[in-house]
Design a protein around this motif. Structure first.
Motif, PDB file in Angstrom:
ATOM      1  N   LEU A  77       0.789  -1.067  -0.220  1.00 54.52           N
ATOM      2  CA  LEU A  77      -0.132  -0.082  -0.018  1.00 54.52           C
ATOM      3  C   LEU A  77       0.966   1.211   0.105  1.00 54.52           C
ATOM      4  CD1 LEU A  77      -2.753   1.357   0.019  1.00 54.52           C
ATOM      5  CD2 LEU A  77      -2.706   1.073   2.764  1.00 54.52           C
ATOM      6  N   ARG A  78       2.034   1.062   0.552  1.00 46.84           N
ATOM      7  CA  ARG A  78       2.971   2.303   0.781  1.00 46.84           C
ATOM      8  C   ARG A  78       4.194   1.856   0.153  1.00 46.84           C
ATOM      9  NH1 ARG A  78       2.062   6.744   1.764  1.00 46.84           N
ATOM     10  NH2 ARG A  78       0.654   7.413   3.241  1.00 46.84           N
ATOM     11  N   ASP A  84       6.008   9.216   1.550  1.00 47.39           N
ATOM     12  CA  ASP A  84       4.828   9.097   1.527  1.00 47.39           C
ATOM     13  C   ASP A  84       4.045   8.678   0.316  1.00 47.39           C
ATOM     14  OD1 ASP A  84       4.581  10.363   4.111  1.00 47.39           O
ATOM     15  OD2 ASP A  84       4.158  12.166   3.644  1.00 47.39           O
ATOM     16  N   ARG A  85       4.941   8.126  -0.783  1.00 45.01           N
ATOM     17  CA  ARG A  85       4.459   7.753  -1.785  1.00 45.01           C
ATOM     18  C   ARG A  85       3.742   6.330  -1.735  1.00 45.01           C
ATOM     19  NH1 ARG A  85       6.695   4.175  -5.858  1.00 45.01           N
ATOM     20  NH2 ARG A  85       5.847   4.658  -7.803  1.00 45.01           N
ATOM     21  N   ASN A  86       2.384   6.354  -2.117  1.00 47.81           N
ATOM     22  CA  ASN A  86       1.514   5.312  -2.342  1.00 47.81           C
ATOM     23  C   ASN A  86       1.959   4.513  -3.235  1.00 47.81           C
ATOM     24  OD1 ASN A  86       0.120   6.068   0.020  1.00 47.81           O
ATOM     25  ND2 ASN A  86      -1.081   7.305  -1.059  1.00 47.81           N
ATOM     26  N   SER A  89      -2.065   4.529  -6.391  1.00 50.76           N
ATOM     27  CA  SER A  89      -2.004   6.067  -6.542  1.00 50.76           C
ATOM     28  C   SER A  89      -3.345   6.314  -6.508  1.00 50.76           C
ATOM     29  CB  SER A  89      -1.317   6.083  -7.867  1.00 50.76           C
ATOM     30  OG  SER A  89      -2.205   5.730  -8.948  1.00 50.76           O
ATOM     31  N   SER A  90      -3.855   7.533  -6.373  1.00 55.90           N
ATOM     32  CA  SER A  90      -5.099   7.981  -6.166  1.00 55.90           C
ATOM     33  C   SER A  90      -5.954   8.205  -7.582  1.00 55.90           C
ATOM     34  CB  SER A  90      -5.222   9.834  -5.721  1.00 55.90           C
ATOM     35  OG  SER A  90      -4.497  10.356  -6.376  1.00 55.90           O
ATOM     36  N   VAL A 122      -8.879   0.597   0.426  1.00 57.42           N
ATOM     37  CA  VAL A 122      -7.605   1.643   0.258  1.00 57.42           C
ATOM     38  C   VAL A 122      -7.737   3.089   0.721  1.00 57.42           C
ATOM     39  CG1 VAL A 122      -5.512   2.268  -1.333  1.00 57.42           C
ATOM     40  CG2 VAL A 122      -6.745  -0.171  -1.302  1.00 57.42           C
ATOM     41  N   MET A 123      -8.806   3.572   0.006  1.00 51.14           N
ATOM     42  CA  MET A 123      -9.251   5.090   0.290  1.00 51.14           C
ATOM     43  C   MET A 123      -9.387   5.208   1.834  1.00 51.14           C
ATOM     44  SD  MET A 123     -11.690   5.850  -2.970  1.00 51.14           S
ATOM     45  CE  MET A 123     -12.534   7.240  -1.855  1.00 51.14           C
ATOM     46  N   LEU A 126      -6.096   5.003   3.683  1.00 47.05           N
ATOM     47  CA  LEU A 126      -5.023   6.090   3.734  1.00 47.05           C
ATOM     48  C   LEU A 126      -5.742   7.311   4.356  1.00 47.05           C
ATOM     49  CD1 LEU A 126      -4.136   5.754  -0.130  1.00 47.05           C
ATOM     50  CD2 LEU A 126      -2.815   5.074   1.849  1.00 47.05           C
ATOM     51  N   GLU A 129      -4.994   6.573   7.868  1.00 43.93           N
ATOM     52  CA  GLU A 129      -3.558   6.987   8.113  1.00 43.93           C
ATOM     53  C   GLU A 129      -3.254   8.538   8.143  1.00 43.93           C
ATOM     54  OE1 GLU A 129      -0.029   6.199   5.372  1.00 43.93           O
ATOM     55  OE2 GLU A 129      -0.622   4.524   6.290  1.00 43.93           O
ATOM     56  N   GLN A 130      -3.849   9.224   7.282  1.00 42.88           N
ATOM     57  CA  GLN A 130      -3.571  10.768   7.467  1.00 42.88           C
ATOM     58  C   GLN A 130      -4.253  11.468   8.656  1.00 42.88           C
ATOM     59  OE1 GLN A 130      -2.104  12.931   5.554  1.00 42.88           O
ATOM     60  NE2 GLN A 130      -1.441  11.011   4.195  1.00 42.88           N
TER      61      GLN A 130
END
Length: 134
Positions: A77-78, A84-86, A89-90, A122-123, A126, A129-130
């Protein structure tokens, strides 16, 4: 990104895709390649220079009995290290949500530990996590 960086990432991705395919087949799924793997190198290179959602087509379309799923193999995932790159990706999440809605077939990500998440999961992961970083 240099050609060497891409080649190293591609080789690692191919290894993971092969593992995911093998694991799915062992569990009784039929697995067909999908996305950029079915395109010529020239078309894939040209596609990577666009913003088309086709860039993020899943790696496989799978079936087990009458159940059909898209599967996208992801290392994690990371990204590694202190970035901070996933790896998801979005843009790929948005493309996969759209693909699922348009074709009425769900998309699943299979990670290096063989964990499985949907784009919506996943959304949420993330976003959670933020929140904890603040």
């Amino acid at each position: 990104m240099t050609v060497i960086d891409f080649a190293v990432r591609k080789a690692a991705g191919d290894t993971h895709q092969n593992r995911v395919q093998t694991e799915l087949e062992k569990r009784g799924w039929t697995v067909d390649k999908w996305g950029q793997d079915i395109l010529s190198d020239e078309v894939s290179r040209a596609l990577r220079r666009t913003d088309s959602t086709m860039r993020w087509e899943p790696d496989f379309v799978t079936a087990c009995g009458s159940t059909i799923r898209f599967v996208d193999a992801k290392g994690s995932l990371r990204g590694g290290g202190n970035t901070d790159r996933n790896f998801v990706s979005s843009r790929s999440i948005a493309a996969h949500l759209r693909l699922s809605a348009e074709r009425d077939i769900p998309v699943y990500y299979v990670f290096g530990d063989l964990g499985v998440l949907t784009p919506a999961e996943v959304m949420r992961a993330l976003a959670d996590e933020q929140k904890t970083r603040r």
